[in-house]
Design a protein around this motif. Structure first.
Motif, mmCIF file in Angstrom:
data_model
loop_
_atom_site.group_PDB
_atom_site.id
_atom_site.type_symbol
_atom_site.label_atom_id
_atom_site.label_comp_id
_atom_site.label_asym_id
_atom_site.label_seq_id
_atom_site.Cartn_x
_atom_site.Cartn_y
_atom_site.Cartn_z
ATOM 1 N N LYS A 170 3.093 5.072 -1.337
ATOM 2 C CA LYS A 170 2.227 5.681 -1.870
ATOM 3 C C LYS A 170 3.653 6.744 -1.813
ATOM 4 O O LYS A 170 5.042 6.217 -0.670
ATOM 5 C CB LYS A 170 1.190 6.876 -1.501
ATOM 6 C CG LYS A 170 -0.121 6.068 -1.441
ATOM 7 C CD LYS A 170 -1.554 7.255 -1.342
ATOM 8 C CE LYS A 170 -2.865 6.255 -0.962
ATOM 9 N NZ LYS A 170 -3.546 7.222 -0.883
ATOM 10 N N HIS A 185 0.615 9.859 -4.985
ATOM 11 C CA HIS A 185 0.111 8.701 -6.183
ATOM 12 C C HIS A 185 0.861 7.161 -5.276
ATOM 13 O O HIS A 185 1.830 7.511 -5.391
ATOM 14 C CB HIS A 185 0.017 8.753 -7.371
ATOM 15 C CG HIS A 185 -0.989 8.197 -7.637
ATOM 16 N ND1 HIS A 185 -0.836 6.897 -8.606
ATOM 17 C CD2 HIS A 185 -2.614 8.495 -8.106
ATOM 18 C CE1 HIS A 185 -1.959 6.932 -8.969
ATOM 19 N NE2 HIS A 185 -2.962 7.264 -9.150
ATOM 20 N N GLN A 186 -0.393 6.603 -5.671
ATOM 21 C CA GLN A 186 0.549 4.694 -5.814
ATOM 22 C C GLN A 186 1.410 4.925 -6.254
ATOM 23 O O GLN A 186 3.429 4.132 -6.530
ATOM 24 C CB GLN A 186 0.073 3.887 -5.542
ATOM 25 C CG GLN A 186 -1.004 3.698 -4.656
ATOM 26 C CD GLN A 186 -2.884 4.715 -5.116
ATOM 27 O OE1 GLN A 186 -2.414 5.517 -5.851
ATOM 28 N NE2 GLN A 186 -3.209 3.924 -3.851
ATOM 29 N N ASP A 224 1.087 -0.866 0.015
ATOM 30 C CA ASP A 224 0.070 -0.085 0.090
ATOM 31 C C ASP A 224 0.699 1.108 0.473
ATOM 32 O O ASP A 224 0.229 2.108 0.273
ATOM 33 C CB ASP A 224 -0.850 -0.403 1.309
ATOM 34 C CG ASP A 224 -2.587 -1.251 1.160
ATOM 35 O OD1 ASP A 224 -2.086 -1.160 0.322
ATOM 36 O OD2 ASP A 224 -2.071 -2.036 2.450
#
Length: 629
Positions: A538, A560-561, A536
């Motif tokens: 980022k 953002h990822q 998860d």
């Protein structure tokens, strides 16, 4: 009456004690003393509105939970409320733990002593405390006593307490202890104090297992703390059967030195300290037990009391005493682990950052600038450490953003955002709350608010218009040295624009594409870091830009990822901060297509679909940094 022109001359300098071979200055504290909490007696008698039975009950429970084993609960002969409260504690099953001593106070008067002892009937552990002022001032002004009369009174009352307690066969179910206070000790002739205490000790006959407590109060603080320490050392060195005596301290705070006096006097040989939570008491108060306890804690010594939930303690003290705990009182005040100063905030932030970077354990040695203890150890969150007003610098707001959003802002962005914070604080005329600072950051850099520009769709691909030498047979073409082309759709003021630009990497190619709508931006700084861990995670990207021909610098932030999209979002965020707010600005071309899609060539003109050409203009200043990243 004529006014005194030199009023200070009516005050006498307090005479120091001649003790040239004093030992206490070379000592240090290495253990916690015995504690006696006198909030329910000395603290209570100083209140404008004394506590009622229920308030005292609640306060007593908190003192027990904190770990105090000796609690002075009342002055039973003074009021029915105090007498009844003592009886309630004793008669309520389980109210008093088996290892807690109930202490009560009485003056040296036979009738009041009898009433006091009566209040303790049936207690498991009972400590009777009697007092008699011994100083020349009190002997002459208050009692009109000679030294002999003072000595006889102290002895007679001690024998009465003994007859009513440990010598009474009907009181054998109680474990009895005895405390005598030569009140105004610090203003009494040292040798006379010892003479009185020797007579009291002989009357009581203490043992090593159950020593007599001699409480030596600075009833009114009249000297510097070192003088009090000298007096305690002199007493400890000259009283006999020292192993049968517990020397107790009861410093008041008239000169503001009670904590120092208590600490130095422990170094001088004292075994026990009496005081109140946050220093409540007559005049300027008793010594503050919270400060004394946590002072030991920050020296690596367990105080044998637990202040890990200090907020709950404060709430109880304020409710029952009806006196607020001052914001700046040591350890407990709401502002004492808080910094407003910019330089303080910056140093604190760096201290916490270092601990996190080195992944220090909770119990790792504590060393953070301006913070003598870990706020978590007294039940404070790190959000309370730094608070921001118009006097704060870059570090304060950056700390809050780090705590709230996990964004570790680069120094340049800290400086830029701090100016926005100061403007906001000045306009409101007050401190900004953490959520207000977070909201301001998110709106300034478009983390939630809609920016002037946003990317609808894009692709980044190698620029094959200048292909390198063909690959060897059976091998894939190597494109790592090729330029990159940004091609995508940008939304501005509800209109979509199709852009295309060429550069060394994704950021420079988007920067060159933005020239098509009037923005000639150079990237001056680029930073990025991860937020979170694992799948998860980022990317957070920070980009500082200047406009061609302008010294103005603005920052953009992207999260953002995908690390590329995070970078592009940051550049769009910066561009949006350059854009003027009024529609029809010369920075923006007028859309000409009727379908809502305007195609732009990168020379700034409007062209036909498919007719745009690559711009061979200025390359962004960030290209070398970007490729390294």
């Amino acid at each position: 009456m004529p006014m005194l022109r030199e009023p200070w001359k009516k005050y006498k300098k307090f005479p120091p004690l001649h003790l040239p071979d004093r030992q206490w200055p070379s000592r240090s504290l290495d253990k916690a003393p015995r504690w006696l909490a006198t909030d329910l007696r000395d603290g209570n008698q100083s209140l404008v509105d004394p506590m009622n039975g229920d308030e005292k009950w609640r306060y007593f429970q908190v003192l027990v939970e904190l770990g105090y084993k000796e609690i002075e609960v009342s002055f039973p002969s003074a009021s029915d409320t105090d007498f009844d409260f003592t009886r309630r504690l004793i008669e309520t099953s389980g109210a008093v733990p088996d290892d807690v001593w109930l202490q009560v106070l009485s003056p040296c008067r036979e009738d009041l002593i009898r009433r006091t002892v009566e209040s303790l009937k049936g207690a498991k552990k009972a400590l009777v405390h009697i007092y008699l002022a011994t100083s020349e001032c009190f002997r002459r002004i208050v009692f009109n006593f000679s030294k002999e009369e003072t000595l006889a009174t102290a002895t007679r009352c001690t024998k009465l307490v003994r007859a009513l307690t440990k010598d009474d066969p009907f009181q054998q179910g109680t474990e009895w202890a005895f405390e005598f206070s030569p009140e105004t000790f610090s203003d009494t002739e040292p040798d006379f104090v010892i003479k009185v205490c020797e007579a009291v000790k002989a009357a009581w006959e203490p043992s090593v297992e159950n020593p007599i407590i001699f409480n030596l109060p600075a009833t009114v603080e009249m000297s510097t703390p070192n003088v009090y320490a000298d007096q305690i050392e002199y007493f400890c060195r000259h009283v006999t059967e020292r192993d049968k005596i517990c020397v107790s301290l009861h410093p008041h705070n008239d000169r503001g030195c009670a904590v120092a006096a208590a600490e130095l006097a422990q170094m001088a040989g004292a075994d026990r300290v009496e005081g109140c939570l946050f220093g409540n008491g007559e005049r300027t108060g008793n010594v503050d037990l919270v400060t004394l306890g946590l002072n030991l804690y920050t020296q690596g010594i367990h105080p044998n009391v637990d202040f890990s939930d200090l907020g709950r303690v404060i709430e109880t003290v304020e409710t029952c005493n009806k006196i607020p705990v001052h914001e700046r009182v040591p350890y407990g005040g709401s502002l004492v682990v808080c910094a407003f100063s910019g330089s303080h905030q910056d140093a604190i932030k760096k201290g916490f950052t270092l601990r996190e970077r080195e992944n220090m354990a909770y119990d790792a040695p504590w060393q953070v600038p301006y913070l003598p203890l870990d706020p978590r150890d007294i039940g404070r969150t790190y959000e309370a450490v730094i608070r921001v007003n118009s006097q704060s610098g870059k570090g304060g707001a950056a700390w809050i953003i780090l705590r709230q959003l996990q964004l570790d802002l680069p120094r340049g962005l800290q400086v830029a955002f701090s100016k926005e914070v100061q403007k906001k604080a000045d306009s409101l005329g007050r401190e900004l709350r953490p959520q207000e600072i977070t909201d301001l950051f998110e709106s300034t850099y478009f983390l939630k608010d809609t920016p002037r520009f946003s990317i609808v769709d894009y692709s980044i691909m190698p620029d094959r218009s200048t292909s390198p030498a063909p690959p060897a047979p059976g091998k894939t073409q190597d494109t790592k040295d090729l330029k990159r082309v940004f091609e995508g759709v940008l939304l501005c003021d509800g209109k979509e624009y199709k852009l295309r630009g060429r550069g060394n990497g994704p950021i420079s190619s988007l920067a060159n594409a933005l020239k098509g709508i009037g923005f000639n931006l150079d990237v001056q700084d680029y930073k990025e870091h991860a937020i979170g861990r694992g799948r998860d995670v980022k990317a957070a990207t920070y980009i500082e830009c200047t406009a061609a021909g302008s010294k103005m610098r603005v920052w953009g932030v992207g999260i953002h990822q995908d690390v590329v999209q995070s970078s592009l979002t940051a550049l769009i965020s910066a561009a949006s901060n350059f854009a003027p707010e009024s529609p029809g600005s010369p920075f923006l071309p007028r859309p000409v297509s009727q379908d809502g899609m305007t195609k732009l060539s990168l020379n700034g003109g409007v062209g036909r679909e498919g007719g745009s050409r690559l711009l061979s203009g200025v390359v962004c200043a960030s290209e070398s940094r970007e490729e390294a990243a």
